[in-house]
Structure formats: structure tokens, C-alpha cells
Design a protein around this motif. Structure first.
Motif, short mmCIF file in Angstrom:
data_model
loop_
_atom_site.label_atom_id
_atom_site.label_comp_id
_atom_site.label_asym_id
_atom_site.label_seq_id
_atom_site.Cartn_x
_atom_site.Cartn_y
_atom_site.Cartn_z
N THR A 221 -11.54 3.38 -1.51
CA THR A 221 -12.39 3.15 -0.40
C THR A 221 -12.18 1.78 0.35
N LEU A 222 -12.07 0.90 -0.90
CA LEU A 222 -11.83 -0.75 -0.36
C LEU A 222 -10.43 -0.98 -0.68
N TRP A 223 -9.77 -0.28 -1.43
CA TRP A 223 -8.25 -0.56 -1.72
C TRP A 223 -7.82 1.10 -2.18
N GLY A 224 -6.47 1.24 -2.16
CA GLY A 224 -6.03 2.27 -2.66
C GLY A 224 -5.50 2.54 -3.99
N GLY A 225 -5.77 3.42 -4.75
CA GLY A 225 -5.75 3.69 -6.15
C GLY A 225 -6.88 3.55 -6.99
N VAL A 226 -6.72 3.57 -8.27
CA VAL A 226 -7.72 3.33 -9.27
C VAL A 226 -7.33 2.08 -10.01
N VAL A 227 -8.16 1.13 -9.70
CA VAL A 227 -7.60 -0.32 -10.13
C VAL A 227 -7.68 -0.27 -11.81
N ASN A 234 -1.40 -3.67 -8.75
CA ASN A 234 -0.68 -2.65 -7.97
C ASN A 234 -1.49 -1.81 -7.13
N VAL A 235 -2.77 -2.28 -6.75
CA VAL A 235 -3.58 -1.46 -5.87
C VAL A 235 -2.91 -1.69 -4.14
N ARG A 236 -3.08 -0.54 -3.66
CA ARG A 236 -2.54 -0.62 -2.41
C ARG A 236 -3.49 -1.09 -1.43
N LEU A 237 -3.18 -2.44 -1.14
CA LEU A 237 -3.76 -3.28 -0.14
C LEU A 237 -3.02 -4.46 0.78
N TYR A 242 1.93 1.02 5.23
CA TYR A 242 0.81 1.33 6.32
C TYR A 242 -0.52 1.78 5.79
N LEU A 243 -0.68 2.48 4.40
CA LEU A 243 -1.98 2.70 4.08
C LEU A 243 -2.69 1.25 3.57
N GLY A 244 -1.94 0.21 2.93
CA GLY A 244 -2.38 -0.81 2.39
C GLY A 244 -2.79 -1.72 3.87
N GLU A 284 -4.23 -10.30 -1.39
CA GLU A 284 -4.73 -9.62 0.14
C GLU A 284 -6.22 -9.41 0.31
N MET A 285 -6.97 -9.46 -0.52
CA MET A 285 -8.23 -9.19 -0.51
C MET A 285 -8.98 -10.09 0.57
N VAL A 286 -9.57 -9.15 1.47
CA VAL A 286 -10.28 -9.91 2.59
C VAL A 286 -11.94 -10.28 1.97
N LEU A 287 -12.47 -9.28 1.40
CA LEU A 287 -13.72 -9.43 0.67
C LEU A 287 -13.76 -10.18 -0.71
N ARG A 288 -14.41 -11.16 -0.85
CA ARG A 288 -14.59 -11.65 -2.16
C ARG A 288 -15.82 -11.72 -2.69
#
Length: 592
Positions: A221-227, A234-237, A242-244, A284-288
Motif C-alpha cells: 500500500t505504502l510500498w511494494g512487497g512485504v518488508v 528491497n521494497v519497491r519504492l 515504474y511501480l516504485g 526514497e521514503m517521502v513519509l517519515r
């Protein structure tokens, strides 16, 4: 995309459609669409715009008006421009001013007026490559919409609606020449459906039903994959993926909501330390972590977590929106917590950001300074709660806060926030009276009425304008009409300080009694509980609280008050009447 609406009133609201073309299709969409707000919709005869606005029967009350006009009909000079005749801008702007003046006069009869912006069919090419130069048709269309918006800018209860969005949603067939000739219906039915949705959203915003909290899931939801499986690295962000990039834009859209005053929170099935490490460390995280007002990251039921989180934030469930990529989790929350708005969510990640931006449940009729810093206020609330756990008693905790209350009179500087607070607050609200800015300004003009606003701050931060106290004086008795306090400062004795302020003001000018009539609603029981503990006597038959002003009212220890009548200092304990009241500051005493 219409969200759930929580109405400020259970009564049927009246909507009056005023247009120079046939809007019967829109009337049907507004009247028949299922919603939490019941609407009774009527239409003025089409083509009678000015008479419909100016000749309303005062006995025929309406709540809202929708004014939808054609620029070539309402503005004769614009019609000349469509015939490619030279025109004078001054004449065109004069006609817009005349139309705006008519709207300003009509606003006294409605809680709000929604004025639809002007559009033209795409088949009117106008001047081709010159349409945006000189007196090109499209340039003139932009200018007249801007001019009308500027004319209405200072009208607190008149809201322009952007019709271009509806046209874009429908596409090239939004205008229907055939329907115009046959029934004087200007647009395709789908345009009216889009318009009806935006009008309902606008009514919801004016009623104060906009959502205040977005609760999001994390994995996929907030990133791709299961952290927990992949590790935060390695999460997609973001990145060249393109998904990141899509997840990144979704986070940006959430952060934009935060800047508008909407709180963000997390409810996720995860290990808290692992999830927070990802939010803190991923480059790459926008939200902290500091962007979220609260979180519940564990393996418990998400519905239970949402209920607990909302309680922690002191927000009703009807204020919350829950976003999760899992259809199963969405269905669970919908079933367990029907007050929470759970929008359907696309499976395609590339649509996450646009889907969020399309939601109308965050529309608000007011934008105030408090909205911009709401997140910081809740962050200060967290620190406040942590400090509470370190002291032995509630009384001791209150003394450590150093609470200060600034009292100010109702004015042009604060009327937007006062109206917002009056219309949105339900729990600590004596009568749950709802008034528009315009109605509130009219009410306060009477000599025997007074309205004060209360700002609150302490050592952890400024909570902003959070309280309202309005009074009316007749026959030597002062009656509290509105007693309103934001839930974010409840439990800090600000409400007691407000009463101490009021009793001192009116005792000083020789009034004998202060009264407050409580009107019960489904949500304002906390207000009743406070008044029962306030020390005021209670008449159960009249549902009225009262205080004899010959007796001083004890203010809570540790609360300092500053304002136009009181010069500051600790209002602790009882004290003699002070001689520092500004002359003419209190309402005129009316004898009947």
C-alpha cells in the motif's frame, strides 16, 4: 468519487437550482442518489436567473442554492465576442460585477450558494491558434471565470464550483446540441451526474463533514512487497521502477493531504520495529515517522486497532478513512466499523495516487491557520500524554502544563476559524447550533450579544483557536448561547476557565445570573457531563444550568488567561471583582 457523509443535521435539506437552461436531470440525480444527507430539490423556471435570485419569497426558506448559467446568456458582451465582434473589457467586467452583486444580495437567504464556473463546448473552436491571444474566445473565458472568482472571494458563503472537471470526465460528448434543441437541456446526462456528486460533496463540506484522518496499511500500500520478508532495502519504492515511482507518488499525495490539515496514521500487520525502520531509513521514503499522528503496527485485528487509534486521537470514527490494498481487510473494517469510510481501492498500483486525489471526502469549506499545523498540534498532544504518565495525579499534571488561554473578540481575523469550530464540533457543544459565517456575523451585530474566541497553548505547543463562548443579555440575565470546545484540549480545565471568565465579566457590570440551556444530541453528552460537574445548579425540567453572579466562580489552578478585558495573571481560586473591564466591551443590557 463521493465519500460517505456525516450530516450535521438529520433534517431534510432544501436545495434550489437556478439556471438559464433545463436542469431537471440534475434535480433527479440530487434528489434520488442514496446518501447520508437527505435533500429536497426544487428548480426555478429556467431562464429566470436574476428574478430567481432577487425575488425569493422570505417565507420560502432554502438551505442551499446552485446557480448554473451560460456565459453567452448571462453576459451580453460575451455573446458579442462569440460573434467575433470587438468588445470593451470594461463593459464585460461590469456585467460580471452586476451578476456578482446579485449573488451577494441573495446569499442572505441561503446557508451557502454554489456558483458553477462558465464553460464552452469543444466544438466552438473560436479563433483557432489565436484563441488564447488578444480577445480570443478561450482567453476571454479564462478572464471572465477569474473575474467572477475574484468578485466572490470575500463572500464567505458563496463557493465557485469547477465545471471543467465534469466536462473532462465525460469527454467530447459532454455538450448535447440535440438535447438543447429538443428540451433546452444543455449537457449530456453524465455531466449532470458528475455535477450532482460535486454539489453533494460541497454540501457535506459546508456541513463540516469532511474527513480528518487517513489510516493506511503499509505492505503493498505504502510500498511494494512485504518488508518483513524482503528487508527495508528491497521494497519497491522510487528508483528506476515504474511501480516504485507509483508508490512514491502515492506517498506524495498523502503528504499533500497532511499539508491540508488531514492527519495520517498507520494500521498494519507487521513487526513494529521492522516497519518503522523502513519508514525511517529507506532513502526514497517521502513519509517519515514524524508525518504520522499515530500508528498501531502489530498482528491484531485491524478493526480493533482502528477503533483504539481513533480513541487515542480523540476523533470519532466518522472522521476516518481507511486505505488498504487487501479487499479482505477492507471488507472486515467496513463490517465491523460502518462509520469509517473505506473506499474501494484499485488493484493497479499505478492508480493509487490518482484514486486518492479524486476522493471528495476531504473537501472543506474553510482553510485556517489551525488546519495547516494540525499535525504539529497532535504531535504536541503525544508529548503531553507522555508527561502525564510521569506525575502522580491529574491535578499535578495540569499544573506542570503551564496552560495559557488568550481571549479575543469575534472579528474579521478569526471569523473563518470560529465558524469552522462551531460547525464541526459535536462533543463539547452546548446546543450544536450551526451557522454559516454570514449568519454568525449577522447574529453578533445585535448590541445585547457577544462572542469570544479562546486560543490555548502550553509548554508543549500552541493548540490554536479551540473555544467559543457566545452570550445574549436580557432583563439582567446573561444566557450562554454557544459553549464550544475542541476535543483536543478537553481535560485540561480550559472549559472551567471559560466559565470563570464569563462569570467575572458579567458580575462586574451588575448582572444577577448566568444561564445555559443544554440541548441534547446524539454526540454532545460529554458537554452535559462537564456542566453537571461545573458547579452550576441544574434545573432538570428546563434542562438549564445557572449561576448566581453574586457568588465568585472558582477558576482552575494553574490556568492563566489573557484578553481584552482581563490583563493576564493566574486566575486561580476565587477573587474579588476586578476593575479592569474595557468600557463598552460587554453586550448592552436590554430590559424587556
Amino acid at each position: 468519487m463521493t465519500g460517505q457523509m456525516t450530516p450535521a443535521t438529520s433534517t431534510v435539506l432544501k436545495v434550489y437550482l437556478i439556471s438559464d437552461f433545463n436542469v431537471e436531470v440534475m434535480r433527479q440525480y440530487l434528489a434520488n442518489e442514496a446518501s447520508a444527507v437527505n435533500l429536497s430539490v426544487s428548480s426555478a423556471p429556467f431562464g429566470q436567473v436574476f428574478p430567481a435570485l432577487l425575488e425569493l419569497d422570505p417565507a420560502e426558506t432554502q438551505d442551499f442554492a446552485v446557480v448554473w448559467t451560460s456565459p453567452e446568456i448571462i453576459l451580453p458582451t460575451f455573446a458579442q465576442a462569440l460573434d467575433y465582434a470587438p468588445i470593451a473589457d470594461d463593459q464585460l467586467f461590469s456585467e460580471i460585477h452586476e451578476f456578482a452583486e446579485c449573488l451577494r444580495k441573495a446569499q442572505q437567504r441561503f446557508r451557502a450558494i454554489f456558483v458553477v464556473s462558465w464553460t464552452l463546448p469543444r466544438f466552438i473552436r473560436g479563433n483557432g491558434i489565436l484563441s488564447l491571444k488578444g480577445q480570443g474566445i478561450r482567453k476571454l473565458l479564462l478572464k471572465i471565470n477569474l473575474k467572477l472568482s475574484e468578485e466572490l472571494e470575500a463572500c464567505g458563503s458563496i463557493y465557485p464550483l469547477d465545471a471543467q472537471r465534469w466536462m473532462e470526465a465525460v469527454g467530447k460528448n459532454c455538450y448535447s446540441p440535440k438535447m438543447w434543441y429538443m428540451t433546452k437541456t444543455r449537457f449530456h446526462a453524465e455531466v449532470f451526474r458528475q455535477a450532482a456528486g460535486d454539489v453533494r460533496a460541497a454540501i457535506s463540506a459546508v456541513l463540516g463533514a469532511s474527513k480528518k484522518l487517513v489510516i493506511v496499511d503499509l505492505d503493498n500500500t505504502l510500498w511494494g512487497g512485504v518488508v518483513g520478508d524482503l528487508g527495508w532495502q528491497n521494497v519497491r519504492l522510487g528508483g528506476h521502477d515504474y511501480l516504485g515511482e507509483a508508490f512514491l507518488d502515492f506517498q506524495r499525495a498523502l503528504k499533500a493531504l497532511r499539508h491540508r490539515g488531514v492527519l495520517l496514521a498507520i494500521v498494519s500487520k507487521n513487526e513494529e520495529s521492522v516497519a518503522l525502520e523502513a519508514i525511517s531509513k529507506h532513502p526514497e521514503m517521502v513519509l517519515r515517522p514524524e508525518d504520522f499522528a499515530a500508528w498501531r503496527i502489530n498482528w491484531n485485528d485491524k478493526a480493533a486497532n482502528i477503533a483504539g487509534l481513533s480513541e487515542d486521537l480523540n476523533l470519532g470514527l466518522q472522521s476516518a478513512v481507511f486505505i488498504d490494498d487487501s479487499a479482505l481487510e477492507r471488507a472486515r473494517v467496513r463490517e465491523a466499523l460502518p462509520e469509517v469510510y473505506v473506499p474501494e481501492w484499485p488493484e493497479d498500483t499505478t492508480l493509487f495516487a490518482s484514486h486518492l486525489q479524486e476522493l471528495d471526502c476531504f473537501d472543506s469549506a474553510y482553510i485556517t491557520a489551525e488546519d495547516a499545523v494540525r499535525h504539529e498540534m497532535y504531535a504536541a498532544g503525544k508529548q503531553r500524554e507522555l508527561s502525564r504518565r510521569t506525575v502522580t495525579s491529574a491535578e499535578e499534571w495540569l499544573l506542570t502544563l503551564g496552560t495559557e488561554v488568550l481571549v479575543e473578540e469575534f472579528s474579521d481575523a478569526n471569523h473563518v476559524r470560529v465558524a469552522q469550530l462551531l460547525n464541526k464540533t459535536s462533543q463539547m457543544n452546548l446546543t450544536t447550533r450551526r451557522l454559516t459565517e454570514h449568519e454568525l456575523q449577522i447574529w453578533t451585530r445585535q448590541d445585547n450579544r457577544k462572542l469570544w474566541a479562546f486560543r490555548v497553548k502550553d509548554k508543549f505547543g500552541d493548540s490554536g483557536l479551540t473555544g467559543i463562548l457566545s452570550l445574549e443579555v436580557e432583563s439582567g440575565v446573561a444566557r450562554i448561547v454557544d459553549f464550544v470546545l475542541s476535543c483536543r484540549v478537553l481535560g485540561r480545565k480550559v472549559e472551567n476557565a471559560m466559565l470563570a471568565f464569563a462569570t467575572e465579566q458579567y458580575a462586574a457590570v451588575g448582572l444577577r445570573e448566568l444561564r445555559a440551556n443544554y440541548i441534547p444530541t446524539a454526540k454532545n453528552k460529554p458537554c452535559f457531563n462537564f456542566w453537571m460537574s461545573s458547579g452550576f445548579s441544574y434545573d432538570e425540567k428546563e434542562n438549564r444550568f445557572s449561576w448566581l453572579l453574586t457568588q465568585p466562580y472558582r477558576s482552575p489552578r494553574g490556568v492563566k488567561i489573557h484578553g481584552p478585558q482581563v490583563s493576564g495573571g493566574d486566575m486561580s481560586g476565587s477573587h474579588p471583582q476586578r476593575e479592569r473591564h474595557a468600557r463598552g466591551a460587554l453586550p448592552k443590557i436590554v430590559t424587556c
